[in-house]
Motif scaffolding. Structure first.
Motif, PDB file in Angstrom:
ATOM      1  N   ASP A 144      15.485 -44.708 -26.840  1.00 32.28           N
ATOM      2  CA  ASP A 144      16.857 -44.201 -26.719  1.00 32.28           C
ATOM      3  C   ASP A 144      17.711 -45.077 -25.800  1.00 32.28           C
ATOM      4  OD1 ASP A 144      16.184 -42.031 -28.365  1.00 32.28           O
ATOM      5  OD2 ASP A 144      15.440 -40.889 -26.644  1.00 32.28           O
ATOM      6  N   GLY A 145      17.504 -46.406 -25.886  1.00 30.66           N
ATOM      7  CA  GLY A 145      18.325 -47.317 -25.104  1.00 30.66           C
ATOM      8  C   GLY A 145      17.994 -47.359 -23.626  1.00 30.66           C
ATOM      9  N   VAL A 146      16.815 -46.863 -23.246  1.00 33.91           N
ATOM     10  CA  VAL A 146      16.382 -46.892 -21.850  1.00 33.91           C
ATOM     11  C   VAL A 146      15.050 -47.622 -21.759  1.00 33.91           C
ATOM     12  CG1 VAL A 146      15.769 -45.555 -19.808  1.00 33.91           C
ATOM     13  CG2 VAL A 146      17.582 -44.749 -21.320  1.00 33.91           C
ATOM     14  N   VAL A 147      15.008 -48.682 -20.953  1.00 34.78           N
ATOM     15  CA  VAL A 147      13.781 -49.446 -20.750  1.00 34.78           C
ATOM     16  C   VAL A 147      13.087 -48.929 -19.496  1.00 34.78           C
ATOM     17  CG1 VAL A 147      12.800 -51.732 -20.336  1.00 34.78           C
ATOM     18  CG2 VAL A 147      14.802 -51.493 -21.817  1.00 34.78           C
ATOM     19  N   ARG A 148      11.785 -48.655 -19.627  1.00 28.45           N
ATOM     20  CA  ARG A 148      10.993 -48.239 -18.476  1.00 28.45           C
ATOM     21  C   ARG A 148       9.837 -49.214 -18.297  1.00 28.45           C
ATOM     22  NH1 ARG A 148      12.886 -43.504 -20.728  1.00 28.45           N
ATOM     23  NH2 ARG A 148      13.739 -41.987 -19.241  1.00 28.45           N
ATOM     24  N   VAL A 149       9.744 -49.795 -17.119  1.00 28.00           N
ATOM     25  CA  VAL A 149       8.684 -50.743 -16.821  1.00 28.00           C
ATOM     26  C   VAL A 149       7.857 -50.189 -15.667  1.00 28.00           C
ATOM     27  CG1 VAL A 149       8.101 -53.125 -16.232  1.00 28.00           C
ATOM     28  CG2 VAL A 149      10.218 -52.654 -17.482  1.00 28.00           C
ATOM     29  N   ARG A 150       6.579 -49.920 -15.942  1.00 32.44           N
ATOM     30  CA  ARG A 150       5.680 -49.440 -14.897  1.00 32.44           C
ATOM     31  C   ARG A 150       4.815 -50.618 -14.449  1.00 32.44           C
ATOM     32  NH1 ARG A 150       0.813 -48.728 -13.723  1.00 32.44           N
ATOM     33  NH2 ARG A 150       0.169 -49.510 -15.773  1.00 32.44           N
TER      34      ARG A 150
ATOM     35  N   VAL B 162      13.652 -48.479 -14.165  1.00 32.75           N
ATOM     36  CA  VAL B 162      14.334 -47.893 -15.312  1.00 32.75           C
ATOM     37  C   VAL B 162      15.657 -48.620 -15.505  1.00 32.75           C
ATOM     38  CG1 VAL B 162      15.263 -45.792 -16.346  1.00 32.75           C
ATOM     39  CG2 VAL B 162      13.252 -45.658 -14.833  1.00 32.75           C
ATOM     40  N   VAL B 163      15.860 -49.170 -16.698  1.00 33.55           N
ATOM     41  CA  VAL B 163      17.025 -50.016 -16.981  1.00 33.55           C
ATOM     42  C   VAL B 163      17.777 -49.470 -18.178  1.00 33.55           C
ATOM     43  CG1 VAL B 163      17.810 -52.346 -17.542  1.00 33.55           C
ATOM     44  CG2 VAL B 163      15.773 -52.024 -16.117  1.00 33.55           C
ATOM     45  N   ASP B 164      19.103 -49.336 -18.057  1.00 30.73           N
ATOM     46  CA  ASP B 164      19.932 -48.915 -19.182  1.00 30.73           C
ATOM     47  C   ASP B 164      20.166 -50.089 -20.117  1.00 30.73           C
ATOM     48  OD1 ASP B 164      20.196 -46.346 -18.247  1.00 30.73           O
ATOM     49  OD2 ASP B 164      22.034 -46.760 -17.128  1.00 30.73           O
ATOM     50  N   ALA B 165      19.822 -49.914 -21.392  1.00 32.56           N
ATOM     51  CA  ALA B 165      20.062 -50.944 -22.406  1.00 32.56           C
ATOM     52  C   ALA B 165      20.525 -50.270 -23.689  1.00 32.56           C
ATOM     53  CB  ALA B 165      18.791 -51.763 -22.650  1.00 32.56           C
ATOM     54  N   PRO B 166      21.703 -49.653 -23.659  1.00 33.57           N
ATOM     55  CA  PRO B 166      22.162 -48.881 -24.817  1.00 33.57           C
ATOM     56  C   PRO B 166      22.344 -49.755 -26.051  1.00 33.57           C
ATOM     57  CG  PRO B 166      23.941 -49.200 -23.233  1.00 33.57           C
ATOM     58  CD  PRO B 166      22.682 -49.661 -22.564  1.00 33.57           C
ATOM     59  N   GLY B 167      21.858 -49.237 -27.192  1.00 33.61           N
ATOM     60  CA  GLY B 167      22.011 -49.946 -28.449  1.00 33.61           C
ATOM     61  C   GLY B 167      20.880 -50.892 -28.774  1.00 33.61           C
TER      62      GLY B 167
ATOM     63  N   ASP C  52      17.303 -48.523 -11.922  1.00 34.96           N
ATOM     64  CA  ASP C  52      16.808 -47.693 -10.822  1.00 34.96           C
ATOM     65  C   ASP C  52      15.354 -48.064 -10.564  1.00 34.96           C
ATOM     66  OD1 ASP C  52      19.172 -46.169 -10.502  1.00 34.96           O
ATOM     67  OD2 ASP C  52      18.594 -44.903 -12.207  1.00 34.96           O
ATOM     68  N   VAL C  53      14.958 -48.048  -9.299  1.00 39.84           N
ATOM     69  CA  VAL C  53      13.590 -48.394  -8.911  1.00 39.84           C
ATOM     70  C   VAL C  53      12.963 -47.196  -8.204  1.00 39.84           C
ATOM     71  CG1 VAL C  53      12.117 -49.981  -7.625  1.00 39.84           C
ATOM     72  CG2 VAL C  53      14.238 -50.820  -8.669  1.00 39.84           C
ATOM     73  N   TYR C  54      11.779 -46.800  -8.678  1.00 43.32           N
ATOM     74  CA  TYR C  54      11.050 -45.687  -8.084  1.00 43.32           C
ATOM     75  C   TYR C  54       9.683 -46.190  -7.628  1.00 43.32           C
ATOM     76  CZ  TYR C  54      14.500 -43.077 -10.833  1.00 43.32           C
ATOM     77  OH  TYR C  54      15.657 -42.605 -11.389  1.00 43.32           O
ATOM     78  N   GLU C  55       9.144 -45.581  -6.576  1.00 46.86           N
ATOM     79  CA  GLU C  55       7.858 -46.027  -6.042  1.00 46.86           C
ATOM     80  C   GLU C  55       6.971 -44.833  -5.720  1.00 46.86           C
ATOM     81  OE1 GLU C  55       6.147 -48.975  -2.482  1.00 46.86           O
ATOM     82  OE2 GLU C  55       8.199 -48.197  -2.388  1.00 46.86           O
ATOM     83  N   SER C  56       5.694 -44.952  -6.107  1.00 48.84           N
ATOM     84  CA  SER C  56       4.680 -43.975  -5.709  1.00 48.84           C
ATOM     85  C   SER C  56       3.608 -44.713  -4.926  1.00 48.84           C
ATOM     86  CB  SER C  56       4.077 -43.299  -6.949  1.00 48.84           C
ATOM     87  OG  SER C  56       3.252 -44.216  -7.662  1.00 48.84           O
ATOM     88  N   ALA C  57       2.540 -44.017  -4.597  1.00 51.58           N
ATOM     89  CA  ALA C  57       1.467 -44.660  -3.844  1.00 51.58           C
ATOM     90  C   ALA C  57       0.801 -45.772  -4.649  1.00 51.58           C
ATOM     91  CB  ALA C  57       0.432 -43.619  -3.426  1.00 51.58           C
ATOM     92  N   ASP C  58       0.783 -45.620  -5.984  1.00 51.70           N
ATOM     93  CA  ASP C  58       0.051 -46.563  -6.828  1.00 51.70           C
ATOM     94  C   ASP C  58       0.928 -47.433  -7.721  1.00 51.70           C
ATOM     95  OD1 ASP C  58      -2.447 -45.528  -5.917  1.00 51.70           O
ATOM     96  OD2 ASP C  58      -2.200 -43.848  -7.306  1.00 51.70           O
TER      97      ASP C  58
ATOM     98  N   GLU D 128      12.428 -59.488 -14.104  1.00 56.01           N
ATOM     99  CA  GLU D 128      13.575 -59.801 -14.954  1.00 56.01           C
ATOM    100  C   GLU D 128      13.434 -59.022 -16.255  1.00 56.01           C
ATOM    101  OE1 GLU D 128      15.852 -61.958 -13.924  1.00 56.01           O
ATOM    102  OE2 GLU D 128      14.864 -63.113 -12.321  1.00 56.01           O
ATOM    103  N   VAL D 129      14.482 -58.303 -16.624  1.00 58.10           N
ATOM    104  CA  VAL D 129      14.503 -57.554 -17.876  1.00 58.10           C
ATOM    105  C   VAL D 129      15.718 -58.008 -18.675  1.00 58.10           C
ATOM    106  CG1 VAL D 129      14.621 -55.274 -18.957  1.00 58.10           C
ATOM    107  CG2 VAL D 129      13.394 -55.566 -16.782  1.00 58.10           C
TER     108      VAL D 129
END
Length: 288
Positions: A278-284, A212-217, A201-207, A233-234
């Protein structure tokens, strides 16, 4: 569409020392912001590690010259395993039994055409002859090896910023140029269809932009993140080290998951942060 300021295409022969020299000259003379090469990550690593640069000397020269000058290197080709599998799937039973010979070998980089012959083909503008022979041998195979990759690489080039020097095989030069002149004509082509693709999922703010990528395990140590222009690329890869007394029952989870995300805006490569919990990758990523 966010587009590069300029794309300078350098058509090469993958086994030509003359092409390698011309690539170095082009990078020095053009002084680009990005050097884009006809490689995927696995071929990139193989070329960097090999001592014999008979094949891939042009791409190796481009990478070395760019890195020596602190210029960003972009890998724009589709993964080779995808192309080879799609090529095989496109062949008829009769075509599979035929010998592709020098034509297919020239495009896959497995020999069969002399350096002198390729050099002469480039100098005399006869590269189209190889393309015509491949289309005669297998129209479907030619579509996979040439046309789909022309579209794939043109699409990746359009995601880059600034001035770009693109180093590609001479057989792709005309097709990529045509797509860059007419970007609305670029078709959707299979890219990573043979990979296990993670949900994102891709989210966008002003800055910022948050991916957010699911990577269970998988854990943070299993995750790698790379940024090329507006393409993120993740990849998460690793195995569970279980005692040998255990065996898998049912379906085993993938050893790796990957995703490729086109970002909605330009970002600052130095303003990024990645976490995995918890198996979730978050890239800001901080926006420019």
């Amino acid at each position: 569409m966010n587009m590069p300021d300029e794309v300078v295409i350098v058509g090469t022969a993958h086994v030509s020392e003359r092409s390698a020299a011309e690539v170095r000259d082009a990078v020095r003379d053009e002084d680009p912001d990005v050097v884009a090469v006809e490689l995927d990550p696995r071929r990139y690593e193989r070329i960097r590690q090999q001592d014999d640069t008979t094949y891939g000397g042009d791409m190796s020269a481009a990478v070395e010259e760019a890195e020596a000058r602190g210029i960003h290197v972009a890998l724009i080709d589709r993964e080779l395993s995808v192309t080879l599998r799609r090529f095989w799937d496109e062949l008829s039973v009769f075509e599979r039994l035929k010998t592709a010979g020098a034509v297919v070998a020239a495009f896959l980089g497995i020999g069969g055409v002399s350096v002198e012959e390729i050099d002469r083909a480039i100098q005399e503008d006869r590269v189209e002859g190889y393309v015509d022979e491949l289309r005669e041998f297998s129209p479907g195979g030619a579509r996979v090896i040439i046309d789909e990759r022309d579209a794939y690489m043109a699409s990746r080039l359009l995601e880059l910023d600034g001035k770009v020097v693109a180093v590609v095989g001479a057989g792709h030069e005309d097709g990529i140029r045509d797509y860059l002149r007419n970007p609305d004509d670029i078709p959707e082509v299979p890219g990573d269809g043979y990979k296990t693709t993670a949900e994102a999922d891709v989210y966008e703010s002003a800055d910022d932009i948050l991916v957010v990528v699911d990577a269970p395990g998988f854990t943070k140590d299993d995750v790698s993140v790379s940024l090329t222009g507006r393409r993120l690329e993740v990849e998460a890869s690793g195995r569970n080290d279980l005692p040998q007394t255990y065996r898998f029952v049912g379906e085993r989870r993938p050893d790796s998951v990957e995703t490729s995300v086109k970002l909605p805006a330009r970002v600052d490569p130095d303003d990024t942060e990645a976490t995995c919990e918890d198996g979730v990758v978050r890239v800001r990523l901080g926006k420019v």
